[in-house]
Structures are given as structure tokens and as C-alpha cells.
Scaffold this motif. Structure first.
Motif, mmCIF file in Angstrom:
data_model
loop_
_atom_site.group_PDB
_atom_site.id
_atom_site.type_symbol
_atom_site.label_atom_id
_atom_site.label_comp_id
_atom_site.label_asym_id
_atom_site.label_seq_id
_atom_site.Cartn_x
_atom_site.Cartn_y
_atom_site.Cartn_z
ATOM 1 N N PHE A 188 -28.005 -39.506 13.931
ATOM 2 C CA PHE A 188 -29.431 -39.823 14.073
ATOM 3 C C PHE A 188 -29.920 -40.946 13.156
ATOM 4 O O PHE A 188 -30.951 -41.550 13.412
ATOM 5 C CB PHE A 188 -30.269 -38.565 13.820
ATOM 6 C CG PHE A 188 -30.032 -37.488 14.836
ATOM 7 C CD1 PHE A 188 -30.573 -37.568 16.105
ATOM 8 C CD2 PHE A 188 -29.233 -36.385 14.525
ATOM 9 C CE1 PHE A 188 -30.337 -36.572 17.044
ATOM 10 C CE2 PHE A 188 -28.999 -35.391 15.465
ATOM 11 C CZ PHE A 188 -29.545 -35.486 16.725
ATOM 12 N N PHE A 240 -34.186 -27.885 17.849
ATOM 13 C CA PHE A 240 -33.886 -28.839 18.920
ATOM 14 C C PHE A 240 -32.560 -29.559 18.665
ATOM 15 O O PHE A 240 -31.818 -29.848 19.605
ATOM 16 C CB PHE A 240 -35.039 -29.857 19.019
ATOM 17 C CG PHE A 240 -35.083 -30.587 20.325
ATOM 18 C CD1 PHE A 240 -35.349 -29.902 21.503
ATOM 19 C CD2 PHE A 240 -34.877 -31.950 20.389
ATOM 20 C CE1 PHE A 240 -35.405 -30.567 22.714
ATOM 21 C CE2 PHE A 240 -34.930 -32.629 21.590
ATOM 22 C CZ PHE A 240 -35.187 -31.928 22.753
ATOM 23 N N ILE A 241 -32.250 -29.827 17.386
ATOM 24 C CA ILE A 241 -30.964 -30.460 17.057
ATOM 25 C C ILE A 241 -29.827 -29.526 17.501
ATOM 26 O O ILE A 241 -28.865 -29.953 18.144
ATOM 27 C CB ILE A 241 -30.852 -30.763 15.540
ATOM 28 C CG1 ILE A 241 -31.937 -31.741 15.096
ATOM 29 C CG2 ILE A 241 -29.477 -31.354 15.205
ATOM 30 C CD1 ILE A 241 -32.037 -31.943 13.585
ATOM 31 N N PHE A 291 -30.043 -27.243 19.781
ATOM 32 C CA PHE A 291 -30.130 -27.221 21.242
ATOM 33 C C PHE A 291 -29.321 -28.383 21.836
ATOM 34 O O PHE A 291 -28.565 -28.221 22.801
ATOM 35 C CB PHE A 291 -31.611 -27.366 21.593
ATOM 36 C CG PHE A 291 -31.993 -27.014 23.006
ATOM 37 C CD1 PHE A 291 -31.492 -25.891 23.640
ATOM 38 C CD2 PHE A 291 -32.916 -27.803 23.679
ATOM 39 C CE1 PHE A 291 -31.898 -25.579 24.932
ATOM 40 C CE2 PHE A 291 -33.332 -27.489 24.964
ATOM 41 C CZ PHE A 291 -32.808 -26.377 25.583
ATOM 42 N N CYS A 292 -29.450 -29.550 21.203
ATOM 43 C CA CYS A 292 -28.711 -30.743 21.664
ATOM 44 C C CYS A 292 -27.203 -30.532 21.488
ATOM 45 O O CYS A 292 -26.422 -30.857 22.379
ATOM 46 C CB CYS A 292 -29.149 -31.990 20.900
ATOM 47 S SG CYS A 292 -30.833 -32.462 21.244
ATOM 48 N N PHE A 293 -26.804 -29.983 20.341
ATOM 49 C CA PHE A 293 -25.381 -29.688 20.101
ATOM 50 C C PHE A 293 -24.845 -28.745 21.189
ATOM 51 O O PHE A 293 -23.744 -28.926 21.696
ATOM 52 C CB PHE A 293 -25.184 -29.039 18.726
ATOM 53 C CG PHE A 293 -25.002 -30.037 17.616
ATOM 54 C CD1 PHE A 293 -23.745 -30.554 17.334
ATOM 55 C CD2 PHE A 293 -26.072 -30.462 16.857
ATOM 56 C CE1 PHE A 293 -23.564 -31.478 16.311
ATOM 57 C CE2 PHE A 293 -25.909 -31.386 15.832
ATOM 58 C CZ PHE A 293 -24.656 -31.892 15.563
ATOM 59 N N ASN A 294 -25.672 -27.744 21.538
ATOM 60 C CA ASN A 294 -25.265 -26.794 22.575
ATOM 61 C C ASN A 294 -25.009 -27.504 23.897
ATOM 62 O O ASN A 294 -24.069 -27.186 24.616
ATOM 63 C CB ASN A 294 -26.355 -25.734 22.791
ATOM 64 C CG ASN A 294 -26.376 -24.724 21.666
ATOM 65 O OD1 ASN A 294 -25.386 -24.571 20.951
ATOM 66 N ND2 ASN A 294 -27.481 -24.035 21.504
ATOM 67 N N PHE A 295 -25.880 -28.457 24.211
ATOM 68 C CA PHE A 295 -25.711 -29.143 25.491
ATOM 69 C C PHE A 295 -24.544 -30.122 25.476
ATOM 70 O O PHE A 295 -23.944 -30.377 26.508
ATOM 71 C CB PHE A 295 -27.016 -29.805 25.941
ATOM 72 C CG PHE A 295 -27.848 -28.853 26.732
ATOM 73 C CD1 PHE A 295 -27.508 -28.530 28.041
ATOM 74 C CD2 PHE A 295 -28.941 -28.221 26.162
ATOM 75 C CE1 PHE A 295 -28.241 -27.612 28.769
ATOM 76 C CE2 PHE A 295 -29.682 -27.300 26.885
ATOM 77 C CZ PHE A 295 -29.327 -26.999 28.186
ATOM 78 N N VAL A 296 -24.228 -30.640 24.300
ATOM 79 C CA VAL A 296 -23.014 -31.467 24.200
ATOM 80 C C VAL A 296 -21.812 -30.586 24.575
ATOM 81 O O VAL A 296 -20.945 -30.985 25.369
ATOM 82 C CB VAL A 296 -22.855 -32.058 22.781
ATOM 83 C CG1 VAL A 296 -21.483 -32.710 22.611
ATOM 84 C CG2 VAL A 296 -23.957 -33.080 22.500
ATOM 85 N N PRO A 321 -33.607 -34.912 29.832
ATOM 86 C CA PRO A 321 -34.440 -35.035 28.619
ATOM 87 C C PRO A 321 -35.883 -34.587 28.827
ATOM 88 O O PRO A 321 -36.473 -33.940 27.957
ATOM 89 C CB PRO A 321 -34.395 -36.534 28.297
ATOM 90 C CG PRO A 321 -33.208 -37.051 29.002
ATOM 91 C CD PRO A 321 -33.019 -36.204 30.214
ATOM 92 N N MET A 366 -36.068 -30.878 28.692
ATOM 93 C CA MET A 366 -35.891 -30.376 27.323
ATOM 94 C C MET A 366 -37.180 -30.532 26.521
ATOM 95 O O MET A 366 -37.564 -29.650 25.761
ATOM 96 C CB MET A 366 -34.767 -31.142 26.611
ATOM 97 C CG MET A 366 -33.436 -31.019 27.303
ATOM 98 S SD MET A 366 -32.099 -30.370 26.300
ATOM 99 C CE MET A 366 -31.961 -31.460 24.949
ATOM 100 N N LEU A 388 -39.497 -27.676 24.751
ATOM 101 C CA LEU A 388 -39.769 -27.849 23.318
ATOM 102 C C LEU A 388 -41.267 -27.665 23.037
ATOM 103 O O LEU A 388 -41.660 -26.942 22.116
ATOM 104 C CB LEU A 388 -39.306 -29.235 22.854
ATOM 105 C CG LEU A 388 -39.686 -29.651 21.433
ATOM 106 C CD1 LEU A 388 -38.854 -28.898 20.404
ATOM 107 C CD2 LEU A 388 -39.497 -31.144 21.215
#
Lengths: 268, 249
Positions: free
Chosen positions: A9, A124-125, A127-132, A153, A156, A160
């Protein structure tokens, strides 16, 4: 390992114009997120490894133990599950945030809304890792992204905002009613079984169609599944429902916050 | 002094706490207590006060334990709001310093500096330029990435003081903070920097039991007892009044 977040980031933040508020929300979210993985041996790797392993377990369980009428049931299940876990994390951590961040709000003057934004940002960070992890697994199972994935996005951000609205409402109530967490645990349990997570939206529409307008996550889950699993065009009606829901919840959250926040230090 | 701009203004500010003997903070209690008469007691922690503090003043608040000093400080800070009708008007960024100051013990010194700095409105770039100076001042070079929970009380207060002297706040509220910082050598160093950087430039409101500090630094002092303002005036005069009040008890 600890600099993984900065590597991902940091460059984005550096390109943005210098903005103290954005930086403040970012640093609060970052330290919050890091704290969760700080003491573990693998550190932030867990943020990716955890959902990946979880997804692997679901895949194996549904492939060998429970056969479903839906192919790749684990991939079908995961978007719904992730959305709901995210909603629960934001609301549960938001509920007690005034107490958790008392050391800051008592000592420095700043806009308290920022700590809600940071707390939701931290979740949310994750959450993003989960989707990766989801994208890695779905590529492995040969379910590739399509043009509809581009809606991802927007969906999401929708969940959020809804989650943050609920977090503010709950944290305001928590100032006066300390055991709201027990009530919320039951409400979220009911929410889990009335959302199209394990069930299909057709099942839900056949029995309890009105929940589509009441449930905070149904609209997002249905459209996320269309975008990531079925690779279909979104349900525009539900898309509108999701965003109107977000606006209404945030407005109610604003009223709650205005009413309760002056008592935060006194009562918490 | 009178020409200077007023940065803290209190008008008709009072505070009454409502204390309930039976705790009705839970849903169960609310249901069971619905028919009972509300047995809350009102305690006036602060009687109506009007106060103006000017830019650059070193203003002291003295009084016995439980007299309402910290309540007044928290009202100025905006952390608790006054009773209806009271108006608190402040100009500039404010920071409160106490021994349990805004540190998250689970974070490192580096992270705590960035969190505190950015909450005070300083950008990352600006914090970056001051970072080494803050750490060097606090003498914590070897512990920059150690969690604050492993720090001794002395290390914590050195860090707090280092942040404070480098912070770009306009108003500092010292809640029993000043004078307890570090060993003799660090005290001498912090005194010097404090005088150079803060005295006269920043507005400071201090709550302290140390008459020595009050006498040494304050321009004006407010004396308070049981929530009632005894008086506001020159330092020595107010200290004498305070000492007489104590003798009366």
C-alpha cells in the motif's frame, strides 16, 4: 514481513497528495491490522494463509464428504461467507471502539469518526487478503475472472459502508447498554442463516423474500456471487437496494453518533 | 498579556454527574428497573465558571484531590461536555499529557510516534524529518522498534515528553505530568528544552499538586475546592489562599 503492508500500500499512498486525514486513517488501520498478526511466527503471511487453508478445507469437505448440486461449492460458498465474516468483524470491533481507543480520544483532539473509518479499514485489509486467497483458489480450480469481475470493488465498498454504519450505531448504543454484544451475537447468528450464504437466493426468495430489503448483506452477496462465481451481469435492482441501504444506515448512524458521542468518555 | 488573543474561553461552564447507586448499564437492569424510581444522585463536580486563557499563558489549576481539577481539564479538552448552557470555545490544536498518555502499549515507539503525530495533524513527511530527533531526545535509539509495553515508566515518560516538545500542538494540558519526567540528568535536559521551545510560545494549562512547579512557571492560577472556584489570580496570592484553605480543614 512487517513491511509487507508498506510494500503493497505504501506506493499508492506516496502517489496521493499529502493529506493528513488520509494518512491518519491509514496509520490507525495499519497498526490495528498489524497488531493482530504481530506476535505470530509467520506474521502477516497468516493473513493470506488462513483464508487459503480455510478455502482448501471447504473445497475438500464439499468435494468428498458432502456432494452438492452446485459445482465447486466451496467457491460458491466463499464470497458469501467472507462478506458475512467481514460484516461481523467490523461491527464487533466497532462496538467497543470507544473503550479501545479511549487512550487517544481522551488525550488528543481529532474527529472521532476517523477511528471508525480506520477500524473498518483494518478489517477491509483482511477482507482484501481473503479475496486474494479466493482468486488464487478459483484460478487453481479453473474458474477464471471475467469482465463482470470488474464490479467487485464497487460491491466491496458497498458492504464496507453498510458495516461501518452498523458499527457506529452499535458503538453508540454500547455507551448506554453494555451488554448489547450478547444481543448482537444472536442477531448476527440469525443474519447468517437468513442470508444466501449456504442457501441459494431462490430458497430465500421462496420463503422470506422481504429479508432482501432488511438484511444488510443479501444484496451484496448475490451480486458478488454473480460477479465472481457465475460470471453474470449484476442484478441491478439488488445493486440499487444495496446502495440505498448504505445511505439510510449511514444517515441513521450519523444521528446515533451525534446523540451518543458526547457521553462517550463519561459513560465508557 | 492582556493584548494577546484568547485561546480558551469558558462561559457559564459547570458539570453535574449523575451517579446511580444501582448500576443500570445492562438490558436486564433496564427491564427490571423500569418500574422502580430512578435512584440517581446528582453530584456537582464543577460549579459555574467563566474563564479566559490567553495565548502563551502558563496557567495553573490547584486544589485538593477530588476538587474538580481534572474534570475542568477534560471539559477544556472537549472529552466531556459541560452541563447545558455552558460554552467552551478553544482555538488551536490541543494535546493532553498525563503519565498514562496516548500510547498503545501493544505498539512500538515508532508506531506510537506516527499515530500521535498524525492525530495532531502532522503529515508523515513532517514526522519523518523530526523522527530521529524525537528518538534521540528520548534516548531510546536502541528501542525504537520495541513495544511500549516493555518500556519502564521512565522510558515511557521520556518518550511522552519528547513527543510533546516536538509536537505541533498549540495548547498543552498537563495533567499531573510535569516534573515527573526521568532522572536528574534528563530532568535538566527536558527543563532546558521546555523553556526554549514551549515557554511563552505555547499555551499551557497545568494541573499539579507540586507548588514548586506552579510557583516556578505559572503566570496565573485558578484555585478550586469541591467544585467551587475559590479564585483566579496571581500565582503567589492563589498559592497562599490554597494553603489557608488546607489549614481550615
Amino acid at each position: 514481513m512487517a513491511s509487507l503492508l508498506n510494500q503493497i500500500f505504501g506506493p499508492i499512498l506516496e502517489r496521493l497528495p499529502e493529506n493528513n486525514r488520509l494518512e491518519r486513517i491509514w496509520i490507525l488501520a495499519k497498526v490495528d491490522f498489524k497488531k493482530r498478526y504481530y506476535d505470530s511466527g509467520l506474521g502477516l503471511i497468516w493473513a493470506l494463509l488462513n483464508p487459503l487453508l480455510r478455502l482448501a478445507v471447504y473445497t475438500l469437505a464439499f468435494a468428498y464428504i458432502r456432494t452438492s448440486r452446485i459445482d465447486n461449492f466451496a467457491l460458491y460458498l466463499f464470497p458469501g461467507l467472507l462478506v458475512w465474516l467481514f460484516f461481523m468483524e467490523v461491527t464487533n470491533s466497532g462496538m467497543t471502539i470507544m473503550k479501545a481507543k479511549r487512550y487517544l480520544i481522551e488525550n488528543i483532539q481529532f474527529n472521532w469518526i476517523d477511528i471508525y473509518l480506520a477500524s473498518a479499514g483494518s478489517a477491509f485489509i483482511g477482507f482484501c487478503f481473503n479475496f486474494v486467497a479466493f482468486f488464487i483458489m478459483s484460478t487453481y480450480l479453473e474458474v477464471y475472472p471475467s469482465v463482470y469481475t470488474l464490479w467487485f470493488p464497487l460491491l466491496m465498498i458497498n458492504i464496507l459502508l453498510i458495516s461501518m454504519g452498523f458499527a457506529i450505531i452499535l458503538s453508540s448504543i454500547n455507551i448506554f447498554l453494555k451488554d448489547i454484544n450478547h444481543v448482537w451475537a444472536i442477531v448476527t447468528l440469525a443474519g447468517f442463516w437468513t442470508a444466501p450464504i449456504f442457501f441459494t437466493i431462490e430458497d430465500i426468495m421462496a420463503k422470506i423474500p422481504w429479508t432482501v430489503y432488511v438484511h444488510p448483506a443479501t444484496a451484496t452477496i448475490v451480486n458478488l456471487r454473480k460477479a465472481l462465481f457465475y460470471h453474470e451481469q449484476m442484478d441491478w435492482h439488488l445493486f440499487a437496494v444495496g446502495w440505498i441501504y448504505a445511505v439510510v444506515v449511514l444517515f441513521i448512524a450519523y444521528l446515533f453518533f451525534k446523540w451518543a458521542s458526547p457521553y462517550a468518555i463519561e459513560k465508557v | 498579556m492582556s493584548q494577546r488573543e484568547t485561546v480558551i474561553s469558558l462561559r457559564n461552564v459547570s458539570k453535574t454527574f449523575s451517579i446511580k447507586d444501582a448500576n443500570v448499564d445492562s438490558i436486564r437492569d433496564r427491564i427490571f428497573n423500569v418500574l422502580k424510581i430512578n435512584e440517581s444522585r446528582k453530584i456537582q463536580a464543577l460549579q459555574p465558571v467563566d474563564l479566559d486563557i490567553k495565548k502563551g499563558e502558563f496557567f495553573g489549576i490547584i486544589g485538593r484531590n477530588g476538587s474538580g481539577k481534572s474534570t475542568l481539564l477534560k471539559i477544556i479538552m472537549g472529552a466531556i461536555r459541560p452541563d447545558q448552557g455552558g460554552i467552551v470555545d478553544t482555538t488551536g490544536k490541543m494535546m493532553r499529557l498525563s503519565l498514562a498518555m496516548g500510547f498503545d502499549p501493544g505498539l512500538t515507539a515508532r508506531e506510537n510516534i506516527y499515530v500521535n503525530g498524525s492525530l495532531l495533524g502532522i503529515t508523515f513527511k513532517q514526522i519523518g524529518t523530526k523522527f530521529d530527533e524525537i528518538i534521540a531526545f528520548a534516548e531510546l535509539e536502541k528501542f525504537v522498534d520495541t513495544k511500549v509495553k516493555f518500556y519502564s515508566t521512565g522510558m515511557r515518560s521520556r518518550l511522552a515528553f519528547a513527543i510533546a516538545v516536538h509536537a505541533e500542538a498549540d495548547i498543552f494540558l498537563f495533567d499531573e505530568f510535569f516534573g515527573g519526567v526521568g532522572d536528574l540528568r534528563f530532568k535538566a535536559k527536558s527543563d532546558k528544552v521546555f523553556k526554549e521551545r514551549m515557554l511563552g510560545n505555547k499555551t499551557i494549562v497545568i494541573v499539579s499538586h507540586s507548588m514548586q512547579i506552579i510557583q516556578q512557571y505559572c503566570n496565573r492560577v485558578l484555585c478550586i475546592d469541591k467544585g467551587k472556584i475559590i479564585g483566579v489570580g496571581p500565582t503567589q496570592k492563589m498559592i497562599n489562599i490554597y494553603k489557608e484553605e488546607i489549614k481550615k480543614r
